[in-house]
Design a protein around this motif. Structure first.
Motif, mmCIF file in Angstrom:
data_model
loop_
_atom_site.group_PDB
_atom_site.id
_atom_site.type_symbol
_atom_site.label_atom_id
_atom_site.label_comp_id
_atom_site.label_asym_id
_atom_site.label_seq_id
_atom_site.Cartn_x
_atom_site.Cartn_y
_atom_site.Cartn_z
ATOM 1 N N HIS A 140 0.957 -1.094 0.089
ATOM 2 C CA HIS A 140 0.134 -0.058 0.017
ATOM 3 C C HIS A 140 0.857 1.264 0.007
ATOM 4 C CE1 HIS A 140 -2.932 -3.136 1.415
ATOM 5 N NE2 HIS A 140 -3.691 -2.157 0.929
ATOM 6 N N PHE A 175 -10.275 1.628 0.736
ATOM 7 C CA PHE A 175 -8.939 2.280 0.844
ATOM 8 C C PHE A 175 -8.122 0.936 0.652
ATOM 9 C CE2 PHE A 175 -5.119 3.369 3.036
ATOM 10 C CZ PHE A 175 -4.715 4.466 2.345
ATOM 11 N N ASP A 193 -7.898 -0.248 -3.008
ATOM 12 C CA ASP A 193 -8.057 0.675 -4.025
ATOM 13 C C ASP A 193 -7.413 0.509 -5.491
ATOM 14 O OD1 ASP A 193 -8.379 3.070 -5.499
ATOM 15 O OD2 ASP A 193 -7.269 4.303 -4.201
ATOM 16 N N ASP A 212 -6.900 4.214 -7.738
ATOM 17 C CA ASP A 212 -5.916 5.195 -7.310
ATOM 18 C C ASP A 212 -4.284 4.488 -7.500
ATOM 19 O OD1 ASP A 212 -7.838 7.483 -7.305
ATOM 20 O OD2 ASP A 212 -8.203 6.603 -5.487
ATOM 21 N N GLN A 233 -2.501 3.386 -5.373
ATOM 22 C CA GLN A 233 -2.295 3.203 -3.999
ATOM 23 C C GLN A 233 -1.666 1.481 -3.807
ATOM 24 O OE1 GLN A 233 -1.910 3.704 -0.998
ATOM 25 N NE2 GLN A 233 -3.310 2.644 0.515
ATOM 26 N N ASP A 281 2.619 9.926 -6.241
ATOM 27 C CA ASP A 281 1.544 8.861 -6.045
ATOM 28 C C ASP A 281 1.244 8.905 -4.511
ATOM 29 O OD1 ASP A 281 1.713 8.170 -8.485
ATOM 30 O OD2 ASP A 281 2.445 6.102 -8.155
ATOM 31 N N TYR A 282 2.055 9.133 -3.521
ATOM 32 C CA TYR A 282 1.927 9.011 -2.180
ATOM 33 C C TYR A 282 0.842 10.393 -1.785
ATOM 34 C CZ TYR A 282 2.898 8.888 2.951
ATOM 35 O OH TYR A 282 2.668 8.540 4.256
ATOM 36 N N ILE A 303 -2.589 10.166 -3.312
ATOM 37 C CA ILE A 303 -3.439 9.272 -2.320
ATOM 38 C C ILE A 303 -3.706 9.964 -1.010
ATOM 39 C CG2 ILE A 303 -3.469 7.205 -0.873
ATOM 40 C CD1 ILE A 303 -3.682 6.440 -3.893
ATOM 41 N N LYS A 304 -2.890 10.824 -0.539
ATOM 42 C CA LYS A 304 -3.415 11.486 0.636
ATOM 43 C C LYS A 304 -4.637 12.428 0.430
ATOM 44 C CE LYS A 304 -0.737 10.701 4.577
ATOM 45 N NZ LYS A 304 -0.099 11.096 5.860
ATOM 46 N N TRP A 361 -7.810 10.900 -0.506
ATOM 47 C CA TRP A 361 -8.505 10.329 0.445
ATOM 48 C C TRP A 361 -8.720 11.119 1.700
ATOM 49 C CZ3 TRP A 361 -11.384 5.640 0.600
ATOM 50 C CH2 TRP A 361 -11.074 4.977 -0.648
#
Length: 210
Positions: free
Chosen positions: A116, A139, A142, A145, A147, A181-182, A185-186, A189
């Motif tokens: 993840h 999540f 997912d 996205d 993730q 990407d990190y 995702i934040k 979400w």
């Protein structure tokens, strides 16, 4: 990817067993550097929440997808090369999987772990502790996205539940994509960040060439 149907002739079943998995959608593309910087700037900085009550099973990871295969199997099929299935039509029997974290290729499916991007524990301490069970399941599984990605066992173990403030891929060529990407995702979400994490992500975005 389709399950082998019961009652098929042996020759047909054999072809099903040895044929490569049909191509699935490509992994979600990272956002542009400009979008990533905008998303990073918009993240809410807050103190990490308590880990009280946390458990990985609260995210119901590797749940069954509409085609009957698990989320893990879907990622292995999507991100693998020359993937061939076992008779169930879901679990890969062979193939190769690239681990961008450490720039290695895994040829043993048992060692191709699914990571993840934003660890489940990190999500918990940055807002997922207040989510419903359905939100946490979405999540943890997912596929829309960026993730979920392939990681070698060593890279996954090294990263564990750490975010970029405490861990970075040994493959520095992946830092740009990792940060994009990190951050995305934040943002998607609506998870919080810390000053230390924000600084680390900004530093890695500096390595992007676009």
């Amino acid at each position: 990817m389709h399950r082998a149907a019961f009652g098929l002739p042996a020759t047909t079943l054999l072809l099903t067993v040895i044929s490569a998995s049909p191509a699935l959608a490509e992994p979600p593309a990272p956002p542009s550097t400009a979008i990533a910087r905008t998303e990073l700037a918009a993240l809410t900085v807050a103190a990490p929440h308590s880990m009280d009550g946390y458990a990985r099973d609260k995210f119901d990871i590797w749940s069954t997808q509409p085609n009957g295969c698990t989320t893990r199997q879907a990622v292995l099929a999507r991100d693998g090369k020359d993937v061939q299935d076992k008779p169930d039509g879901c679990q890969p029997a062979s193939g190769s999987w690239y681990s961008a974290y450490d720039d290695t290729t895994v040829t043993d499916v048992a060692q191709a772990t699914i990571d993840h991007m934003v660890p489940l524990a990190e999500a918990w301490r940055s807002g997922a502790d207040t989510w419903t069970a359905d939100q946490r399941k979405a999540f943890g599984n997912d596929l829309k996205d960026p993730q979920l990605l392939i990681a070698s066992e060593s890279a996954n173990s090294s990263k564990s539940d750490s975010g970029p403030a405490d861990w970075k891929p040994t493959n520095q060529a992946f830092w740009c994509t990792y940060a994009k990407d990190y951050t995305h995702i934040k943002a998607v979400w609506k998870l919080t960040t810390t000053d230390q994490e924000k600084t680390a992500l900004s530093s890695m975005l500096d390595t992007c060439t676009n």
